[in-house]
Write a protein that holds these residues in place. Structure first.
Motif, PDB file in Angstrom:
ATOM      1  N   ALA A  25       0.844  -1.197   0.000  1.00 49.46           N
ATOM      2  CA  ALA A  25       0.000   0.000   0.000  1.00 49.46           C
ATOM      3  C   ALA A  25       0.880   1.248   0.000  1.00 49.46           C
ATOM      4  CB  ALA A  25      -0.916   0.004   1.222  1.00 49.46           C
ATOM      5  N   PRO A  26       0.644   2.188  -0.910  1.00 47.70           N
ATOM      6  CA  PRO A  26       1.496   3.382  -1.018  1.00 47.70           C
ATOM      7  C   PRO A  26       1.356   4.302   0.196  1.00 47.70           C
ATOM      8  CG  PRO A  26      -0.414   3.583  -2.453  1.00 47.70           C
ATOM      9  CD  PRO A  26      -0.443   2.192  -1.904  1.00 47.70           C
ATOM     10  N   ILE A  27       2.461   4.918   0.569  1.00 45.50           N
ATOM     11  CA  ILE A  27       2.499   5.790   1.744  1.00 45.50           C
ATOM     12  C   ILE A  27       2.951   7.189   1.344  1.00 45.50           C
ATOM     13  CG2 ILE A  27       3.714   6.229   3.927  1.00 45.50           C
ATOM     14  CD1 ILE A  27       3.795   3.220   4.372  1.00 45.50           C
ATOM     15  N   GLY A  28       2.272   8.185   1.885  1.00 46.70           N
ATOM     16  CA  GLY A  28       2.656   9.573   1.658  1.00 46.70           C
ATOM     17  C   GLY A  28       2.427  10.393   2.906  1.00 46.70           C
ATOM     18  N   SER A  64      -0.124  17.428   8.360  1.00 50.76           N
ATOM     19  CA  SER A  64       0.930  17.117   9.333  1.00 50.76           C
ATOM     20  C   SER A  64       2.296  17.073   8.661  1.00 50.76           C
ATOM     21  CB  SER A  64       0.642  15.765   9.999  1.00 50.76           C
ATOM     22  OG  SER A  64       1.695  15.394  10.868  1.00 50.76           O
ATOM     23  N   ILE A  65       3.311  17.515   9.380  1.00 48.93           N
ATOM     24  CA  ILE A  65       4.677  17.408   8.854  1.00 48.93           C
ATOM     25  C   ILE A  65       5.338  16.123   9.347  1.00 48.93           C
ATOM     26  CG2 ILE A  65       4.990  19.907   8.678  1.00 48.93           C
ATOM     27  CD1 ILE A  65       6.645  19.759  11.272  1.00 48.93           C
ATOM     28  N   ILE A  66       4.698  15.439  10.276  1.00 52.72           N
ATOM     29  CA  ILE A  66       5.264  14.220  10.859  1.00 52.72           C
ATOM     30  C   ILE A  66       4.517  12.974  10.392  1.00 52.72           C
ATOM     31  CG2 ILE A  66       5.697  12.960  13.014  1.00 52.72           C
ATOM     32  CD1 ILE A  66       5.990  15.669  14.405  1.00 52.72           C
ATOM     33  N   GLU A  67       3.195  13.012  10.459  1.00 52.38           N
ATOM     34  CA  GLU A  67       2.388  11.822  10.236  1.00 52.38           C
ATOM     35  C   GLU A  67       2.321  11.419   8.760  1.00 52.38           C
ATOM     36  OE1 GLU A  67      -1.960  10.237  11.856  1.00 52.38           O
ATOM     37  OE2 GLU A  67      -1.269  12.289  12.269  1.00 52.38           O
ATOM     38  N   GLY A 117       1.328   0.869  21.910  1.00 54.77           N
ATOM     39  CA  GLY A 117       2.108   2.018  22.356  1.00 54.77           C
ATOM     40  C   GLY A 117       2.273   3.108  21.323  1.00 54.77           C
ATOM     41  N   ASP A 118       1.808   2.885  20.091  1.00 57.92           N
ATOM     42  CA  ASP A 118       2.000   3.866  19.015  1.00 57.92           C
ATOM     43  C   ASP A 118       0.798   4.805  18.953  1.00 57.92           C
ATOM     44  OD1 ASP A 118       2.829   5.302  16.859  1.00 57.92           O
ATOM     45  OD2 ASP A 118       2.818   3.631  15.433  1.00 57.92           O
ATOM     46  N   THR A 119       0.771   5.789  19.850  1.00 52.20           N
ATOM     47  CA  THR A 119      -0.381   6.683  19.954  1.00 52.20           C
ATOM     48  C   THR A 119      -0.560   7.562  18.705  1.00 52.20           C
ATOM     49  OG1 THR A 119       1.008   8.283  21.158  1.00 52.20           O
ATOM     50  CG2 THR A 119      -0.304   6.746  22.468  1.00 52.20           C
ATOM     51  N   LEU A 120       0.508   7.795  17.949  1.00 55.99           N
ATOM     52  CA  LEU A 120       0.397   8.611  16.735  1.00 55.99           C
ATOM     53  C   LEU A 120      -0.492   7.931  15.704  1.00 55.99           C
ATOM     54  CD1 LEU A 120       1.366  11.176  15.217  1.00 55.99           C
ATOM     55  CD2 LEU A 120       3.264   9.795  14.327  1.00 55.99           C
TER      56      LEU A 120
END
Length: 293
Positions: free
Chosen positions: A182-185, A190-193, A244-247
């Motif tokens: 699956a492609p990710i961008g 957001s500048i982080i997510e 644990g990955d709250t983001l």
């Protein structure tokens, strides 16, 4: 770095030998020429147009590299798994950033590496090859100079630098093994997510369930590509965020950081081409989390 010219390379221009045989990029050769490096043949400085003869001894002296303003040596303990003149492999603990940034201007792996280099009277700077997120633990590969970094980057793009991870995700996966393609961008606001999106870069993650714990799963993950936050985004995207990955939707019920650990790293050495294998034990916070389940 030194090489003795073999008969098969007789008559090659030095430039072509360095690029085609030894893997120097145009950029690195330009840096050597203009930033204080040296290209020597039989102890005499030569231009890259020199025609090589069998038995010639070629030596490259790389220029001293400049360090950024935040690249300040700090005495930070490092768990060094392997080190030679070209690479260093570190078992990174969770909770420490890799390089200085606006949010983490000090106390990073890079700051600790600079202090380590200075302790051994080396002038290296830091070239991260396989970067880990601040709260991800495990093996990471660092090139000591720009030449090894250039070769390792090419090897990484060719899929020859292999990393395997262990993770704890929420829920029971429907298949014992599978592939997420699956492609990710970058997420628009957001500048982080990051997120799965049709206009993103292709990202491929392979997984195998080691232990199905009903409400959780302990999994083995191998990356085919290396996008930012790839494992975290992919498993969140299929409804199984990392614990644990709250983001990306994970809870803090059993662990206080994303439960992700790079336990295996293998690569061809940039100079010798010997295949190197490294491993790192699961950190105690993930061991404890699994014991709770």
């Amino acid at each position: 770095m030194e090489w003795k010219i073999e008969q098969q390379h007789e008559g090659m221009l030095l430039r072509d030998y360095l690029r085609q045989v030894q893997g120097f990029s145009r950029r690195i050769l330009k840096t050597i020429k203009f930033d204080g490096g040296l290209i020597l043949v039989n102890g005499i400085e030569q231009s890259v147009r020199y025609a090589l003869a069998t038995g010639d001894k070629v030596k490259i002296e790389l220029p001293i590299e400049k360090r950024g303003n935040l690249m300040v040596p700090e005495n930070i303990p490092l768990s060094i798994v392997y080190e030679d003149n070209d690479i260093i492999v570190i078992d990174k603990p969770p909770g420490i950033a890799v390089i200085p940034s606006y949010h983490y201007p000090e106390g990073t792996i890079a700051n600790g590496l600079l202090a380590h280099y200075e302790k051994h009277h080396s002038t290296y700077t830091v070239h991260i090859v396989t970067r880990l997120d601040k709260d991800t633990s495990g093996l990471m590969l660092v090139a000591k100079h720009r030449y090894s970094h250039s070769i390792l980057s090419a090897l990484q793009q060719a899929g020859e630098v292999n990393r395997k991870y262990q993770a704890i995700v929420e829920g029971s996966l429907s298949k014992p093994s599978g592939t997420i393609d699956a492609p990710i961008g970058r997420k628009a606001d957001s500048i982080i997510e990051r997120e799965i999106r049709s206009d993103g870069k292709r990202a491929i993650t392979h997984y195998h369930v080691e232990r199905d714990l009903e409400l959780y799963s302990f999994i083995n993950v191998q990356l085919e590509t290396g996008r930012t936050h790839q494992i975290r985004v992919h498993f969140s995207g299929i409804g199984h965020p990392l614990c644990g990955d709250t983001l990306y939707g994970g809870s803090l019920n059993i662990i206080q950081r994303q439960a992700l650990h790079c336990y295996s790293l293998s690569l061809p050495h940039p100079m010798t081409k010997q295949i190197l294998h490294f491993s790192a034990k699961l950190p105690m916070d993930m061991v404890t989390a699994l014991q709770k389940l």
